[in-house]
Motif scaffolding. Structure first.
Motif, PDB file in Angstrom:
ATOM      1  N   GLU A 103      -4.957   1.042 -16.379  1.00 34.78           N
ATOM      2  CA  GLU A 103      -5.076   1.240 -15.152  1.00 34.78           C
ATOM      3  C   GLU A 103      -4.895   0.053 -14.365  1.00 34.78           C
ATOM      4  OE1 GLU A 103      -9.351   0.934 -12.663  1.00 34.78           O
ATOM      5  OE2 GLU A 103      -8.721   2.726 -14.233  1.00 34.78           O
ATOM      6  N   ASN A 108      -4.902   0.189  -7.828  1.00 33.62           N
ATOM      7  CA  ASN A 108      -5.620   0.658  -6.724  1.00 33.62           C
ATOM      8  C   ASN A 108      -6.560   0.061  -5.545  1.00 33.62           C
ATOM      9  OD1 ASN A 108      -6.220   2.973  -9.122  1.00 33.62           O
ATOM     10  ND2 ASN A 108      -7.643   1.588 -10.187  1.00 33.62           N
ATOM     11  N   THR A 109      -6.428  -0.386  -5.248  1.00 32.61           N
ATOM     12  CA  THR A 109      -6.407  -1.302  -4.466  1.00 32.61           C
ATOM     13  C   THR A 109      -5.875  -0.836  -3.073  1.00 32.61           C
ATOM     14  OG1 THR A 109      -7.536  -3.253  -5.098  1.00 32.61           O
ATOM     15  CG2 THR A 109      -6.805  -4.015  -3.237  1.00 32.61           C
ATOM     16  N   LEU A 111      -3.951   1.250  -3.239  1.00 33.00           N
ATOM     17  CA  LEU A 111      -3.833   3.061  -2.300  1.00 33.00           C
ATOM     18  C   LEU A 111      -5.194   3.119  -1.910  1.00 33.00           C
ATOM     19  CD1 LEU A 111      -2.504   5.687  -3.257  1.00 33.00           C
ATOM     20  CD2 LEU A 111      -3.954   5.916  -5.313  1.00 33.00           C
ATOM     21  N   GLU A 112      -5.601   2.549  -1.827  1.00 34.43           N
ATOM     22  CA  GLU A 112      -7.542   2.699  -1.414  1.00 34.43           C
ATOM     23  C   GLU A 112      -6.860   2.193  -0.002  1.00 34.43           C
ATOM     24  OE1 GLU A 112     -10.046   0.088  -2.949  1.00 34.43           O
ATOM     25  OE2 GLU A 112     -10.032   1.925  -4.762  1.00 34.43           O
ATOM     26  N   LYS A 113      -6.139   1.001   0.877  1.00 38.11           N
ATOM     27  CA  LYS A 113      -6.173   0.102   1.487  1.00 38.11           C
ATOM     28  C   LYS A 113      -4.825   1.044   2.508  1.00 38.11           C
ATOM     29  CE  LYS A 113      -6.959  -4.583   0.789  1.00 38.11           C
ATOM     30  NZ  LYS A 113      -5.753  -6.262   0.709  1.00 38.11           N
ATOM     31  N   GLU A 114      -3.886   2.024   2.027  1.00 36.32           N
ATOM     32  CA  GLU A 114      -3.451   3.126   2.308  1.00 36.32           C
ATOM     33  C   GLU A 114      -4.200   4.548   2.469  1.00 36.32           C
ATOM     34  OE1 GLU A 114       1.157   5.493   1.311  1.00 36.32           O
ATOM     35  OE2 GLU A 114       0.688   3.352   0.191  1.00 36.32           O
ATOM     36  N   ILE A 115      -4.996   4.897   2.264  1.00 31.58           N
ATOM     37  CA  ILE A 115      -5.610   6.001   2.328  1.00 31.58           C
ATOM     38  C   ILE A 115      -6.191   5.696   3.627  1.00 31.58           C
ATOM     39  CG2 ILE A 115      -7.750   7.623   1.906  1.00 31.58           C
ATOM     40  CD1 ILE A 115      -6.147   7.474  -0.917  1.00 31.58           C
ATOM     41  N   GLU A 116      -7.183   4.377   3.960  1.00 34.34           N
ATOM     42  CA  GLU A 116      -8.413   3.674   4.830  1.00 34.34           C
ATOM     43  C   GLU A 116      -7.743   3.629   5.974  1.00 34.34           C
ATOM     44  OE1 GLU A 116      -9.965   0.269   3.558  1.00 34.34           O
ATOM     45  OE2 GLU A 116     -11.156   1.411   2.257  1.00 34.34           O
TER      46      GLU A 116
END
Length: 140
Positions: A103, A108-109, A111-116
């Motif tokens: 990991e 992950n950060t 991906l989270e920004k892209e989802i947001e």
């Protein structure tokens, strides 16, 4: 020459160089040959590390002339030993423990920004869609 310079016995530097070459060949053979299948990887790593320590001790003793120095060299070496033992413990929580983790926190950060961002664009699209006048005909 002074008497102080003659206190050191003659060192056969070519013989020490030969030993270093033999140790180098032994460590390369241990690493290149497929000894990992025959032995545990930890045993193989320990053997290569032991050979490297022998090589380092020869270089320090003869080429750096520490064999002929007095006991003060241990006092000077003490802070280096303390740092060499303390640094791995200080860095273990950041590097050593998570070295083999698959990991990657940066991914992950991102991906989270892209989802947001997608959720934000979707919310804005729904908000703008609600502001448009309804066109269901009739002109009432």
């Amino acid at each position: 020459m002074t008497d102080e310079h003659n206190d050191h016995p003659h060192v056969a530097y070519w013989r020490i160089f030969g030993y270093l070459c033999i140790f180098t060949v032994a460590s390369v053979i241990a690493d290149v040959m497929d000894l990992k299948a025959m032995y545990n990887i930890y045993v193989l790593s320990a053997v290569v590390l032991l050979i490297s320590c022998f090589k380092a001790s020869y270089v320090m003793r003869y080429f750096m002339h520490l064999k002929f120095e007095g006991g003060w060299k241990y006092i000077i070496l003490l802070p280096t030993v303390v740092l060499a033992l303390a640094i791995p413990f200080a860095l273990a929580s950041d590097i050593g423990i998570h070295y083999y983790d698959v990991e990657v926190p940066q991914q992950n950060t991102l991906l989270e920004k892209e989802i947001e961002q997608i959720a934000k664009e979707k919310a804005e699209a729904e908000h703008h869609h609600g502001d448009e006048p309804a066109e269901h005909g009739g002109g009432h």
